[in-house]
Design a protein around this motif. Structure first.
Motif, short mmCIF file in Angstrom:
data_model
loop_
_atom_site.label_atom_id
_atom_site.label_comp_id
_atom_site.label_asym_id
_atom_site.label_seq_id
_atom_site.Cartn_x
_atom_site.Cartn_y
_atom_site.Cartn_z
N ILE A 120 11.77 -2.58 3.11
CA ILE A 120 12.20 -1.60 2.06
C ILE A 120 11.38 -0.14 2.33
O ILE A 120 11.51 0.86 1.73
CB ILE A 120 12.31 -1.70 0.89
CG1 ILE A 120 11.00 -2.37 0.31
CG2 ILE A 120 13.36 -2.98 0.52
CD1 ILE A 120 11.13 -2.69 -1.26
N LEU A 121 9.93 -0.68 2.92
CA LEU A 121 9.11 0.66 2.82
C LEU A 121 9.39 1.55 4.07
O LEU A 121 9.48 1.40 5.00
CB LEU A 121 7.52 0.01 3.16
CG LEU A 121 7.11 -0.69 1.97
CD1 LEU A 121 5.62 -1.32 2.55
CD2 LEU A 121 6.91 -0.07 0.72
N THR A 122 9.39 2.93 3.51
CA THR A 122 9.47 4.03 4.51
C THR A 122 8.09 4.26 5.27
O THR A 122 6.98 3.69 4.70
CB THR A 122 9.72 5.45 3.69
OG1 THR A 122 8.81 5.69 2.95
CG2 THR A 122 11.30 5.25 2.95
N PRO A 123 8.03 4.92 6.13
CA PRO A 123 6.80 5.09 7.12
C PRO A 123 5.86 5.76 6.04
O PRO A 123 4.60 5.51 5.94
CB PRO A 123 7.22 5.84 8.33
CG PRO A 123 8.54 5.52 8.39
CD PRO A 123 9.12 5.23 7.25
N ALA A 124 6.45 6.67 5.23
CA ALA A 124 5.43 7.69 4.46
C ALA A 124 4.95 6.62 3.29
O ALA A 124 3.84 6.85 2.87
CB ALA A 124 6.16 8.95 3.64
N ARG A 125 5.76 5.64 2.79
CA ARG A 125 5.35 4.90 1.68
C ARG A 125 4.42 3.70 2.20
O ARG A 125 3.37 3.31 1.51
CB ARG A 125 6.44 4.28 1.13
CG ARG A 125 5.99 3.30 -0.16
CD ARG A 125 5.44 3.96 -1.24
NE ARG A 125 5.13 3.00 -2.19
CZ ARG A 125 3.89 2.62 -2.45
NH1 ARG A 125 2.91 3.47 -2.09
NH2 ARG A 125 3.36 1.94 -3.35
N ARG A 126 4.72 3.40 3.50
CA ARG A 126 3.71 2.66 3.98
C ARG A 126 2.24 3.22 4.30
O ARG A 126 1.05 2.53 4.10
CB ARG A 126 4.16 1.94 5.39
CG ARG A 126 3.26 1.01 6.00
CD ARG A 126 3.93 0.51 7.33
NE ARG A 126 3.00 -0.26 8.01
CZ ARG A 126 2.53 -1.80 7.93
NH1 ARG A 126 3.26 -2.27 6.92
NH2 ARG A 126 1.81 -2.14 8.83
N ALA A 127 2.31 4.48 4.83
CA ALA A 127 1.00 5.13 5.03
C ALA A 127 0.40 5.13 3.80
O ALA A 127 -0.91 4.96 3.63
CB ALA A 127 1.13 6.37 5.60
N ALA A 128 0.94 5.63 2.47
CA ALA A 128 0.35 5.78 1.26
C ALA A 128 -0.25 4.44 0.98
O ALA A 128 -1.26 4.42 0.04
CB ALA A 128 1.32 6.34 0.29
N GLY A 129 0.51 3.34 0.95
CA GLY A 129 0.05 1.87 0.69
C GLY A 129 -1.09 1.60 1.34
O GLY A 129 -2.23 0.99 0.74
N LEU A 130 -1.35 1.75 2.61
CA LEU A 130 -2.63 1.69 3.57
C LEU A 130 -3.75 2.37 3.18
O LEU A 130 -4.79 1.91 2.93
CB LEU A 130 -2.14 1.82 4.96
CG LEU A 130 -1.45 0.84 5.61
CD1 LEU A 130 -0.92 1.53 7.00
CD2 LEU A 130 -2.14 -0.44 5.66
N ARG A 131 -3.59 3.61 2.65
CA ARG A 131 -4.44 4.45 2.04
C ARG A 131 -4.89 3.92 0.76
O ARG A 131 -6.18 3.72 0.56
CB ARG A 131 -4.34 5.99 1.81
CG ARG A 131 -4.13 6.67 3.12
CD ARG A 131 -3.98 8.19 2.92
NE ARG A 131 -2.87 8.51 2.07
CZ ARG A 131 -1.40 8.56 2.42
NH1 ARG A 131 -1.49 8.63 4.00
NH2 ARG A 131 -0.54 8.93 1.65
N ALA A 132 -4.07 3.52 -0.06
CA ALA A 132 -4.32 2.93 -1.25
C ALA A 132 -5.09 1.67 -1.17
O ALA A 132 -6.39 1.23 -1.90
CB ALA A 132 -3.31 2.68 -2.12
N LEU A 133 -4.73 0.70 -0.19
CA LEU A 133 -5.14 -0.59 0.04
C LEU A 133 -6.59 -0.59 0.52
O LEU A 133 -7.49 -1.22 0.26
CB LEU A 133 -4.48 -1.34 1.07
CG LEU A 133 -4.79 -2.94 1.22
CD1 LEU A 133 -4.41 -3.42 -0.22
CD2 LEU A 133 -3.83 -3.41 2.40
N ARG A 134 -6.91 0.68 1.11
CA ARG A 134 -8.31 0.74 1.89
C ARG A 134 -9.26 1.19 0.87
O ARG A 134 -10.53 0.63 0.80
CB ARG A 134 -8.24 2.02 2.91
CG ARG A 134 -7.70 1.28 4.33
CD ARG A 134 -7.94 2.56 5.16
NE ARG A 134 -7.27 1.78 6.50
CZ ARG A 134 -5.77 2.15 7.03
NH1 ARG A 134 -5.39 3.20 6.29
NH2 ARG A 134 -5.49 1.88 8.03
N ALA A 135 -8.65 1.74 -0.10
CA ALA A 135 -9.68 2.04 -1.06
C ALA A 135 -9.85 0.93 -2.22
O ALA A 135 -10.84 0.72 -2.93
CB ALA A 135 -9.20 3.23 -2.06
N ASP A 136 -8.93 -0.14 -2.23
CA ASP A 136 -9.04 -1.08 -3.21
C ASP A 136 -9.33 -2.57 -2.40
O ASP A 136 -10.11 -3.44 -3.10
CB ASP A 136 -7.53 -1.65 -3.56
CG ASP A 136 -7.38 -2.59 -4.85
OD1 ASP A 136 -8.58 -2.59 -5.41
OD2 ASP A 136 -6.40 -3.25 -4.99
#
Length: 147
Positions: free
Chosen positions: A15-31
């Protein structure tokens, strides 16, 4: 401590769009630590751990926060550098404990790894399975000794 490679499918429902996936990856790298670059659906993490089950749970939780999905853990494998910790990790995978030692090769080449196990432990796990797993993980000659 062993290095686990943990795989997690962060978008099992796709269900993830490319933009949502990119945002999730950024958040994940911080977490979360140990994220490997992976363009596929399944993310890979390399993490030093003595408790793979807790590590998987923590990474699934971090992925859920980052992507807003219900991630699914995949296969966990281990990197091996041929250390005694790697040998102990293989033994733990079989539910065994033992003493690990090293002998110099008579020809002056590589060490020979000795693993001392209780003879009773090999009643439930065959010697050949343990030996093969140790040799593969350590990339070394292994000799099993029984006490």
């Amino acid at each position: 401590m062993r290095t686990a490679v943990v795989r997690i499918d962060v978008d099992p429902d796709r269900i993830l769009t490319p933009a949502r996936r990119a945002a999730g990856l950024r958040a994940l790298r911080a977490d979360a630590t140990g994220l490997c670059e992976n363009p596929g659906v399944e993310l890979r993490f390399q993490v030093a751990t003595d408790d793979p089950a807790t590590t998987v749970r923590d990474l699934v939780d971090a992925c859920a926060r980052a992507f807003g999905t219900e991630p699914v853990p995949g296969t966990v494998t281990f990197l091996s550098r041929g250390t005694d910790d790697d040998a102990h990790g293989v033994l733990a995978g079989f539910g065994l404990t033992g003493d690990v030692g090293r002998l110099p090769d008579a020809a002056g080449g590589f060490d020979i790894v000795t693993v001392t196990l209780r003879e009773a432990d090999l009643a439930r796990v065959t010697e050949s399975r343990v030996l093969t797993a140790l040799e593969a993980a350590l990339n070394a000659e292994v000799r099993l000794l029984l006490r």
